[in-house]
Scaffold this motif. Structure first.
Motif, PDB file in Angstrom:
ATOM      1  N   GLY A  72     -48.375  -2.260 -40.947  1.00 50.17           N
ATOM      2  CA  GLY A  72     -49.174  -1.254 -40.249  1.00 50.17           C
ATOM      3  C   GLY A  72     -48.822  -1.165 -38.779  1.00 50.17           C
ATOM      4  N   GLN A  73     -48.579  -2.316 -38.147  1.00 48.71           N
ATOM      5  CA  GLN A  73     -48.179  -2.324 -36.735  1.00 48.71           C
ATOM      6  C   GLN A  73     -46.856  -1.580 -36.567  1.00 48.71           C
ATOM      7  OE1 GLN A  73     -47.593  -6.263 -35.170  1.00 48.71           O
ATOM      8  NE2 GLN A  73     -47.432  -5.553 -33.068  1.00 48.71           N
ATOM      9  N   PHE A  74     -45.908  -1.846 -37.458  1.00 46.53           N
ATOM     10  CA  PHE A  74     -44.632  -1.135 -37.406  1.00 46.53           C
ATOM     11  C   PHE A  74     -44.841   0.367 -37.588  1.00 46.53           C
ATOM     12  CE2 PHE A  74     -41.495   0.915 -40.148  1.00 46.53           C
ATOM     13  CZ  PHE A  74     -40.470   1.055 -39.225  1.00 46.53           C
ATOM     14  N   LEU A  75     -45.608   0.760 -38.612  1.00 42.07           N
ATOM     15  CA  LEU A  75     -45.842   2.183 -38.858  1.00 42.07           C
ATOM     16  C   LEU A  75     -46.557   2.831 -37.675  1.00 42.07           C
ATOM     17  CD1 LEU A  75     -46.903   2.280 -42.619  1.00 42.07           C
ATOM     18  CD2 LEU A  75     -44.689   2.885 -41.632  1.00 42.07           C
ATOM     19  N   GLY A  76     -47.465   2.110 -37.050  1.00 39.67           N
ATOM     20  CA  GLY A  76     -48.190   2.634 -35.895  1.00 39.67           C
ATOM     21  C   GLY A  76     -47.256   3.001 -34.752  1.00 39.67           C
ATOM     22  N   GLU A  77     -46.124   2.314 -34.661  1.00 36.67           N
ATOM     23  CA  GLU A  77     -45.136   2.622 -33.619  1.00 36.67           C
ATOM     24  C   GLU A  77     -44.484   3.985 -33.842  1.00 36.67           C
ATOM     25  OE1 GLU A  77     -42.489  -0.736 -33.663  1.00 36.67           O
ATOM     26  OE2 GLU A  77     -44.067  -2.108 -33.015  1.00 36.67           O
ATOM     27  N   LEU A  78     -44.626   4.546 -35.033  1.00 38.12           N
ATOM     28  CA  LEU A  78     -44.074   5.869 -35.321  1.00 38.12           C
ATOM     29  C   LEU A  78     -45.010   6.984 -34.865  1.00 38.12           C
ATOM     30  CD1 LEU A  78     -42.838   5.179 -38.970  1.00 38.12           C
ATOM     31  CD2 LEU A  78     -41.489   5.084 -36.855  1.00 38.12           C
ATOM     32  N   SER A  79     -46.244   6.624 -34.508  1.00 36.36           N
ATOM     33  CA  SER A  79     -47.250   7.606 -34.101  1.00 36.36           C
ATOM     34  C   SER A  79     -46.844   8.313 -32.822  1.00 36.36           C
ATOM     35  CB  SER A  79     -48.604   6.940 -33.886  1.00 36.36           C
ATOM     36  OG  SER A  79     -49.097   6.424 -35.078  1.00 36.36           O
ATOM     37  N   SER A  80     -47.232   9.572 -32.740  1.00 34.51           N
ATOM     38  CA  SER A  80     -47.014  10.371 -31.540  1.00 34.51           C
ATOM     39  C   SER A  80     -48.035  11.500 -31.565  1.00 34.51           C
ATOM     40  CB  SER A  80     -45.588  10.927 -31.516  1.00 34.51           C
ATOM     41  OG  SER A  80     -45.429  11.917 -32.524  1.00 34.51           O
ATOM     42  N   GLU A  81     -47.874  12.438 -30.671  1.00 37.57           N
ATOM     43  CA  GLU A  81     -48.779  13.577 -30.633  1.00 37.57           C
ATOM     44  C   GLU A  81     -48.724  14.377 -31.936  1.00 37.57           C
ATOM     45  OE1 GLU A  81     -48.683  17.145 -27.705  1.00 37.57           O
ATOM     46  OE2 GLU A  81     -49.171  15.329 -26.562  1.00 37.57           O
ATOM     47  N   SER A  82     -47.574  14.338 -32.610  1.00 35.54           N
ATOM     48  CA  SER A  82     -47.412  15.134 -33.826  1.00 35.54           C
ATOM     49  C   SER A  82     -47.218  14.287 -35.083  1.00 35.54           C
ATOM     50  CB  SER A  82     -46.242  16.103 -33.667  1.00 35.54           C
ATOM     51  OG  SER A  82     -45.065  15.378 -33.414  1.00 35.54           O
ATOM     52  N   VAL A  83     -47.394  12.972 -34.967  1.00 33.49           N
ATOM     53  CA  VAL A  83     -47.298  12.072 -36.126  1.00 33.49           C
ATOM     54  C   VAL A  83     -48.520  11.167 -36.115  1.00 33.49           C
ATOM     55  CG1 VAL A  83     -45.978  10.239 -37.262  1.00 33.49           C
ATOM     56  CG2 VAL A  83     -44.758  12.077 -36.059  1.00 33.49           C
ATOM     57  N   ILE A  84     -49.296  11.224 -37.209  1.00 31.89           N
ATOM     58  CA  ILE A  84     -50.447  10.328 -37.324  1.00 31.89           C
ATOM     59  C   ILE A  84     -50.241   9.418 -38.529  1.00 31.89           C
ATOM     60  CG2 ILE A  84     -52.127  11.742 -36.088  1.00 31.89           C
ATOM     61  CD1 ILE A  84     -53.143  12.783 -38.786  1.00 31.89           C
ATOM     62  N   VAL A  85     -50.682   8.189 -38.367  1.00 33.65           N
ATOM     63  CA  VAL A  85     -50.518   7.175 -39.407  1.00 33.65           C
ATOM     64  C   VAL A  85     -51.885   6.609 -39.745  1.00 33.65           C
ATOM     65  CG1 VAL A  85     -49.407   4.995 -40.022  1.00 33.65           C
ATOM     66  CG2 VAL A  85     -48.217   6.601 -38.502  1.00 33.65           C
ATOM     67  N   SER A  86     -52.129   6.465 -41.044  1.00 27.66           N
ATOM     68  CA  SER A  86     -53.417   5.970 -41.524  1.00 27.66           C
ATOM     69  C   SER A  86     -53.203   4.876 -42.557  1.00 27.66           C
ATOM     70  CB  SER A  86     -54.188   7.129 -42.159  1.00 27.66           C
ATOM     71  OG  SER A  86     -55.346   6.667 -42.802  1.00 27.66           O
ATOM     72  N   HIS A  87     -54.123   3.903 -42.558  1.00 31.89           N
ATOM     73  CA  HIS A  87     -54.166   2.911 -43.628  1.00 31.89           C
ATOM     74  C   HIS A  87     -55.228   3.393 -44.597  1.00 31.89           C
ATOM     75  CE1 HIS A  87     -55.317  -1.312 -45.146  1.00 31.89           C
ATOM     76  NE2 HIS A  87     -54.266  -0.887 -45.811  1.00 31.89           N
TER      77      HIS A  87
END
Length: 172
Positions: free
Chosen positions: A60-75
């Protein structure tokens, strides 16, 4: 927010995705990608829930690094994450995010007890406006497609098409 990973929880993810869809025009693409850790139950049962939770946190920490204004990540649930990309292109395209995740999981995750765990991941993708026009439908279709992807072999990616949906609905 999800208490285990700190990522968006399902409700917040659906809310943001719904807002994106309400603002989108028919020329925009919004992608939803289900990300499921393969054989997670074996890790959780075989090595214990603490190890399973730690792997979820690290991934999840790794995936969270992909987040941006136009990318959201959820568990979403125990071993399922969901990523939405608003108007995907460049580094924010499904293919680039898929390749980034695939590259990362070739290396083991280092646990606090110094053990290393490797894993594979299966993906399902549905996109607005092709697959659906509501957040809940997009998420449901991405999940259906992910299950189809699993039947094609672990570590694979599958994109929505109406044939997959029709096949699923006929077999429910």
């Amino acid at each position: 927010y999800d208490t285990l990973t700190g990522l968006y929880n399902r409700n917040n993810f659906v809310r943001i995705l719904s807002e994106w869809l309400a603002k989108a025009d028919k020329n925009e693409v919004i992608s939803v990608m289900f990300v499921d850790i393969d054989d997670f139950r074996k890790i959780n049962d075989g090595m214990g829930m603490i190890v399973g939770d730690e792997l979820i946190q690290l991934f999840g920490q790794f995936l969270g690094e992909l987040s941006s204004e136009s990318v959201i990540v959820s568990h979403f649930t125990s071993d399922i994450f969901c990523i939405a990309i608003n108007d995907p292109c460049g580094q924010r395209s499904i293919e680039n995010i898929y390749n980034t995740i695939q590259e990362r999981i070739t290396k083991p995750f280092l646990l606090t007890d110094r053990r290393e765990l490797t894993m594979s991941v299966t993906y399902g993708v549905a996109e607005y406006p092709e697959a659906a026009t509501s957040a809940v439908e997009l998420i449901n279709y991405a999940e259906i497609v992910m299950f189809r992807s699993k039947s094609n072999g672990k570590g694979s990616i599958q994109y929505f098409n109406s044939e997959i949906l029709n096949d699923f609905l006929e077999n429910v």
